[in-house]
Enzyme design. Structure first.
Site, mmCIF file in Angstrom:
data_model
loop_
_atom_site.group_PDB
_atom_site.id
_atom_site.type_symbol
_atom_site.label_atom_id
_atom_site.label_comp_id
_atom_site.label_asym_id
_atom_site.label_seq_id
_atom_site.Cartn_x
_atom_site.Cartn_y
_atom_site.Cartn_z
ATOM 1 C CG ASP A 154 79.653 48.233 64.117
ATOM 2 O OD1 ASP A 154 80.108 49.372 64.304
ATOM 3 O OD2 ASP A 154 80.270 47.185 64.387
ATOM 4 C CD GLN A 155 74.256 50.194 57.078
ATOM 5 O OE1 GLN A 155 75.318 50.756 56.827
ATOM 6 N NE2 GLN A 155 73.325 50.022 56.162
#
Length: 273
Positions: free
Chosen positions: A125-126
Site C-alpha cells: 500500500d502507498q
C-alpha cells in the site's frame, strides 16, 4: 540469459531443469525449438545433461518495462543479475497507475537498477513502508510469480495496534471485496476474494500499544488493514479502517525470505527499524 548451474541441478537435463522451475508450456516450447540454446558456449539439446559449474544460456525473448525513469535513486538491500529487493518509502506508490507517472518505486527502480526490465512480484500500500521484490527479466518473473502463489516466498509484516494485552496467535481467513460505498476501501465480503493472514506473535510496547507480527498467504489490497480491523484491532494511524484523523499508518513490510531459484541459496532481507 546466462545461469551458472549449481550442485542442486547437477546431472539434470535441460528439460528437467525447466520443468523444475515450472515454466509456462509456451516458453518451454519456444526454448525447445531454439537453435541458440547453449551450454558452455556450445549448442545444446533439451536432453543435454548439466554439470555443476556449467553456464547455461537461455535465449529468452527480450522484453522491456515501460516505466519512465524518475532520475532518482531508490534503496537496494539485495541485488543480483536476476532480481532485487528494494525499500519502498512511506507515501510512495509501488508502481504507476498510468505510464505518465514518474514518482513511484518502479520509476526509481528503473533508474537505480539500470535494467530495461523491472517488474514487481508483489505490492505494498502507498502508506506502507517495506521491502518489495522485483524481477529483472521475464523468465525469473514467471518463476517468482509461481513461487509467491505457492507460498514459497515468505513476507513478514509488523503492525502497531491499540491493545493493553498481547493478541493471541491466530489465522484470519476472511474474504475481501470492494466497498461499494467507498471507492478506495475494501471490506470483508462473502463474495470477495479468498484472503489469509496469520498473526504469528505480538508484544506489548506500552501506552496501550501492541506490536503484531504477521505473515500472508495471499496478497489482497489492504489485506492486513482489513483483517486486523475485522477482529477489532485496526492498524494505528489508518484513516480508512479506524477513527484516526492522521495518515501515519503503523504498518511495515519488514522481512522477505525465499530460496533463490537459480543459486539454491537462501535470500533473506530485513528492514532495520
Amino acid at each position: 540469459m546466462k545461469i551458472t548451474i549449481n550442485e542442486q541441478f547437477d546431472g539434470m537435463t535441460i528439460e528437467a531443469l525447466l520443468k523444475h522451475w515450472v515454466l509456462p508450456k509456451k516458453m518451454i516450447h519456444e526454448l525447445r525449438m531454439s537453435k541458440a540454446l547453449t551450454v558452455n558456449g556450445e549448442q545444446a539439446l533439451f536432453s543435454t545433461a548439466l554439470n555443476t559449474g556449467d553456464i547455461l544460456d537461455l535465449p529468452i525473448t527480450e522484453e522491456h518495462s515501460h516505466y519512465k525513469s524518475s532520475h532518482r535513486l531508490c534503496e537496494v538491500v539485495y541485488q543480483d543479475d536476476y532480481l532485487a529487493i528494494l525499500i519502498k518509502p512511506k507515501g510512495v506508490k509501488t508502481h504507476p497507475n498510468d505510464m505518465m507517472e514518474t514518482n513511484t518505486l518502479l520509476n526509481h527502480a528503473v533508474y537505480t537498477l539500470k535494467s530495461d526490465y523491472v517488474e514487481p512480484i508483489h505490492r505494498l500500500d502507498q502508506e506502507t513502508v517495506g521491502l518489495v521484490l522485483v524481477a529483472k527479466n521475464p523468465l525469473i518473473k514467471k518463476i517468482l510469480d509461481r513461487m509467491l502463489e505457492q507460498r514459497e516466498i515468505t513476507r513478514t509484516y509488523k503492525a502497531k495496534v491499540r491493545s493493553l494485552l498481547p493478541i493471541k496467535n491466530q489465522t484470519i481467513e476472511l474474504p475481501i471485496g470492494k466497498d461499494k460505498f467507498h471507492p478506495n476501501k475494501r471490506r470483508v465480503s462473502d463474495t470477495g476474494q479468498h484472503a489469509v493472514t496469520h498473526i504469528i506473535s505480538s508484544k506489548v510496547l506500552g501506552d496501550g500499544v501492541t506490536e503484531v507480527e504477521l505473515k500472508l498467504d495471499t496478497g489482497r489490497t489492504h489485506q492486513i488493514r482489513v483483517h486486523l480491523a475485522a477482529i477489532g484491532y485496526p492498524v494505528l494511524g489508518d484513516p480508512l479502517y479506524s477513527d484516526s484523523k492522521l495518515r501515519q499508518l503503523q504498518l511495515t513490510g519488514y522481512k522477505l525470505s525465499f530460496i533463490h531459484p537459480f543459486t539454491g541459496e537462501l535470500v533473506q532481507a530485513e528492514l532495520k527499524q
